[in-house]
Design a protein around this motif. Structure first.
Motif, PDB file in Angstrom:
ATOM      1  N   GLU A 191       0.825  -1.215   0.000  1.00 27.35           N
ATOM      2  CA  GLU A 191       0.000   0.000   0.000  1.00 27.35           C
ATOM      3  C   GLU A 191       0.856   1.260   0.000  1.00 27.35           C
ATOM      4  O   GLU A 191       0.534   2.239  -0.680  1.00 27.35           O
ATOM      5  N   SER A 192       1.960   1.239   0.742  1.00 22.87           N
ATOM      6  CA  SER A 192       2.764   2.451   0.895  1.00 22.87           C
ATOM      7  C   SER A 192       3.887   2.582  -0.126  1.00 22.87           C
ATOM      8  O   SER A 192       4.280   3.697  -0.475  1.00 22.87           O
ATOM      9  N   SER A 197      -0.916   1.713  -9.645  1.00 22.97           N
ATOM     10  CA  SER A 197      -2.105   0.874  -9.478  1.00 22.97           C
ATOM     11  C   SER A 197      -1.916  -0.497 -10.108  1.00 22.97           C
ATOM     12  O   SER A 197      -2.280  -1.521  -9.524  1.00 22.97           O
ATOM     13  N   ARG A 200       0.544  -2.583  -8.017  1.00 25.29           N
ATOM     14  CA  ARG A 200      -0.055  -2.993  -6.736  1.00 25.29           C
ATOM     15  C   ARG A 200      -1.083  -4.095  -6.958  1.00 25.29           C
ATOM     16  O   ARG A 200      -1.125  -5.086  -6.224  1.00 25.29           O
ATOM     17  N   ASP A 223      -7.392  -3.811   2.947  1.00 19.88           N
ATOM     18  CA  ASP A 223      -6.939  -2.420   3.075  1.00 19.88           C
ATOM     19  C   ASP A 223      -6.094  -2.037   1.864  1.00 19.88           C
ATOM     20  O   ASP A 223      -6.242  -0.945   1.301  1.00 19.88           O
ATOM     21  N   ALA A 224      -5.192  -2.940   1.477  1.00 21.89           N
ATOM     22  CA  ALA A 224      -4.324  -2.672   0.325  1.00 21.89           C
ATOM     23  C   ALA A 224      -5.135  -2.624  -0.964  1.00 21.89           C
ATOM     24  O   ALA A 224      -4.902  -1.776  -1.832  1.00 21.89           O
ATOM     25  N   SER A 227      -6.941   0.572  -1.399  1.00 18.92           N
ATOM     26  CA  SER A 227      -6.075   1.726  -1.658  1.00 18.92           C
ATOM     27  C   SER A 227      -5.698   1.868  -3.128  1.00 18.92           C
ATOM     28  O   SER A 227      -5.053   2.844  -3.504  1.00 18.92           O
ATOM     29  N   ARG A 234      -8.480  -1.960  -9.482  1.00 14.33           N
ATOM     30  CA  ARG A 234      -9.151  -2.388  -8.254  1.00 14.33           C
ATOM     31  C   ARG A 234     -10.219  -3.436  -8.564  1.00 14.33           C
ATOM     32  O   ARG A 234     -10.357  -4.427  -7.842  1.00 14.33           O
TER      33      ARG A 234
END
Length: 321
Positions: A191-192, A197, A200, A223-224, A227, A234
């Motif tokens: 996430e950080s 996108s 991730r 959570d990830a 984000s 997503r």
């Protein structure tokens, strides 16, 4: 090999800006990149400070990542650092009698490649390897053997490139079975430290089997997922999650992540695939309908309401209240 060397020199350029303490000036300076045959050249200059990196041919780095092991007979790497006061250039080529030949110049004059100069350029090589993900699988295996999963995660935190971070994360999950705490840490790192996108999403889909085998880590996983900025990335990640058996509480997390997808089409695809899951749970029925209400397109929303009537066996009153 040509593309790999382009990546290598590009990342060297990034590193050298940081080495010169001028990373914040990158947007203000001038960066050029040229390919001529197998040769790649990157140059960055800002107010008299900058660098130039040029390479050609196959280059293999040392196992400690602090230098070059060998270079193809027709290859070389040249790194020039310019800090406004002096120019330092290191030229590395195959030696005439084997090994490597190091030619070092300061302000255009031949100089001794002494211990101080070697330390500067050793740090450069470490960053080139780290940021380019050259030999990532081998490096991950080596770090796993000496420092375990924590060591690999600590190394990953030093990487600035999104694609290289993803590459190392994927390699870690391919080579090791993480425990629940390590999975939570890896999700937070994704996430950080993976801003892209696509990168991730790619990592989270590859890593999904381990997360769904450890229920305690799934909140961190979602959570990830939540984000991920891109609607398409997503939605693809959530669609992959639907391939697993998840309980009603986690399904509510999935609907929450879906509700924030801006694209009507992407959100509709996720909700269509999710229809019918945990239909006997009133919380899920309510959350599913509320998520449908967040779809911007009236056409997509209407089609899903019809699906809701079928899959969740609701009457018209329950969908319009």
């Amino acid at each position: 090999m040509h593309n790999q060397h382009g990546t290598t020199t590009a990342l060297a350029c990034m590193l050298l800006v940081f080495t010169l303490g001028a990373s914040e000036l990158l947007a203000q300076g001038t960066t050029t990149r040229r390919h001529i045959g197998e040769k790649t050249t990157w140059t960055y200059m800002d107010d008299g400070e900058g660098f130039k990196v040029e390479s050609r041919g196959s280059i293999v780095f040392r196992s400690d990542d602090r230098g070059i092991e060998r270079i193809a007979d027709d290859g070389y790497m040249t790194i020039e650092l310019i800090d406004g006061r002096k120019s330092r250039t290191l030229d590395v080529r195959p030696g005439r009698t084997g090994g490597l030949e190091y030619i070092y110049h300061v302000n255009g004059r031949l100089a001794e490649y002494d211990a101080a100069a070697q330390r500067v350029f050793e740090d450069v090589f470490v960053e080139i390897i780290r940021e380019s993900a050259i030999g990532a699988d081998e490096r991950v295996a080596r770090i796993l053997g000496t420092d375990g999963v924590d060591g690999v995660l600590e190394e990953i935190q030093l990487i600035r490139s999104s694609s290289s971070t993803r590459r190392y994360m994927v390699s870690l999950f391919e080579q090791a079975d993480l425990d629940a705490d390590e999975l939570v840490r890896a999700a937070a790192l994704a996430e950080s430290d993976i801003p892209s996108s696509g990168d991730r999403s790619n990592f989270l889909r590859v890593a999904a089997p381990q997360y769904f085998a450890h229920a305690a880590s799934l909140n961190a996983y979602f959570d990830a997922v939540q984000s991920i900025p891109s609607s398409g990335d997503r939605s693809r990640t959530l669609m992959a999650a639907l391939e697993y058996d998840i309980d009603s509480d986690l399904f509510l997390r999935l609907l929450e992540a879906a509700s924030e997808i801006p694209s009507s089409g992407d959100k509709t695809r996720v909700l269509t695939a999710a229809a019918g899951r945990h239909a006997d749970d009133e919380r899920v029925r309510s959350a599913y309908f509320e998520t449908i209400e967040t779809i911007p397109s009236s056409g997509d929303r209407s089609r899903l309401i019809l699906l809701l009537l079928t899959e969740y066996k609701l009457d018209d009153a329950s969908t319009t209240k």
